[in-house]
Design an enzyme around this catalytic site. Sequence first.
Site, PDB file in Angstrom:
ATOM      1  N   SER A  13      36.052  32.666  -7.195  1.00  7.04           N
ATOM      2  CA  SER A  13      36.470  31.272  -6.429  1.00  7.04           C
ATOM      3  C   SER A  13      37.756  30.366  -7.342  1.00  7.04           C
ATOM      4  CB  SER A  13      35.367  30.223  -8.101  1.00  7.04           C
ATOM      5  OG  SER A  13      36.022  31.060  -9.665  1.00  7.04           O
ATOM      6  N   GLU A 154      45.929  31.610 -17.058  1.00  6.22           N
ATOM      7  CA  GLU A 154      46.148  31.555 -15.484  1.00  6.22           C
ATOM      8  C   GLU A 154      47.751  30.599 -16.128  1.00  6.22           C
ATOM      9  OE1 GLU A 154      44.789  29.288 -12.238  1.00  6.22           O
ATOM     10  OE2 GLU A 154      42.856  30.931 -12.596  1.00  6.22           O
ATOM     11  N   CYS A 186      33.448  36.658 -18.492  1.00  6.83           N
ATOM     12  CA  CYS A 186      33.876  35.355 -17.327  1.00  6.83           C
ATOM     13  C   CYS A 186      35.100  36.526 -17.031  1.00  6.83           C
ATOM     14  CB  CYS A 186      34.513  34.252 -18.078  1.00  6.83           C
ATOM     15  SG  CYS A 186      35.754  33.453 -16.984  1.00  6.83           S
TER      16      CYS A 186
END
Lengths: 266, 266
Positions: A13, A154, A186
């Site tokens: 993604s 992030e 994840c």
Amino acid sequence: MKKKGLPIGIFDSGVGGLTVFKEVITLLPHEDIIYLGDTARVPYGTRSPQTIIRYSQENTRFLLHQGVKILVVACNTSSAVSLPSLKKENEIPVIGVIEPGARRASEVTQNKRIGVIGTEGTVKSRAYERAIQMIDQKIAIISRACPLFVPLAEEGWMDNEVTRLTAQSYLSPLCEEKIDTLVLGCTHYPLLETVIREVMGDEVCLVNSGKETAKEVQRVLNEQGIATPGKRDGSYKFYVTDNAKRFIKVGERFLGRRLGAVNEVT
Amino acid sequence: MKKKGLPIGIFDSGVGGLTVFKEVITLLPHEDIIYLGDTARVPYGTRSPQTIIRYSQENTRFLLHQGVKILVVACNTSSAVSLPSLKKENEIPVIGVIEPGARRASEVTQNKRIGVIGTEGTVKSRAYERAIQMIDQKIAIISRACPLFVPLAEEGWMDNEVTRLTAQSYLSPLCEEKIDTLVLGCTHYPLLETVIREVMGDEVCLVNSGKETAKEVQRVLNEQGIATPGKRDGSYKFYVTDNAKRFIKVGERFLGRRLGAVNEVT
């Protein structure tokens, strides 16, 4: 066979799948790779199953069009939800991150109590539960969504007080459940491994699904006789659906190496 | 005039614009409203300008198709980047959240030092700087992106230790800059007002762009003579592009009231 010379296709993604990419290039340094990050539509973790499947099909079409010999779905949410469709619809081997992670966790657990952390989408799909219980019905699985881990990674806050407190809040219920194995379900989570390990303690084995997925890719390439022969270094191409600049900035921090050119596609 | 009976159209990238919706229904309880949350493509804050403009145009088209008399862009990132295009392309009045917030901040600052916090996209666009300096060139603006505030608000961590530490990390450089006014330049941020106020201190005036936007909507409706006459309660319709369930869950927490039916559109 001609196929041997073709690249491996990896999609995610966004930028998180680069942790899987990293494991693949470490284990298979001679393979060429095309990586697609769907940065125009990231994150998948909070989307509905039908939307995740549609996005995953579109990503797959793009990579097939580039001519890849094997497809790696380097996104837990997409693997959890869309792998059956992608496997059915395509002729090349399709490998997700869930099964390899589930297999490894089933092998290492001693007390048959496994924790799984991931996005809301991954946890809701119960894909890890199903995969683990296909292997051993007696294993108990305790799952927990950790929505803040992705933005923390992030932001580059891999190891600070905010991340530590967040990890304590998310993970202490798992500690209380006396799990001996925790699946990092994840692709972003291996980046927070230091803090996660600190909270869980050294006795709990952390399973990095990306690492296990790389082993699975190696196994399938060898089994099907389509591994790249020779010893030259693989070459890498990166595509994103939006904001290449941000992908490079965050991605290089994730990988600890330069990415080179990143192309935007729609 | 027939137009008076038409609804107000509000769009946002997701659930955040509900804080603007809340201010509009408080100030204009007799107006009907159609709200569109582009939850299939949220967040806009990390996307490129051209992608944000494309998404905003598509959202606008949907609302125009529903027959709205005025368009409110209840998303700072979209307002910052796409408002000129949307104003040029459409005949109905288009109101963003940037200008009303900028105007209010310019009015209240005493020492002519204003802080602006928002998403990466909003801060990079420098839209608040431009809007404020159009009003008064002598005002100094200090901006800061706070990417973790949105996921913290959506997680419901409005007022805990993690949010407090995060706010300290983001905001202490702004405190040192001796600003006397801080623009909450993202629709989610009013939800974290308690913590933000704690870190900034009582002397700093917080500007809620959503509240100012509601006043601007009222002004334009009156000026153009298209306010809904009479005293009946307005009715509300909600549309999202994905995952209505999550929108309802998070949205009701944001609004502190029931949302009713939410329809999914593509």
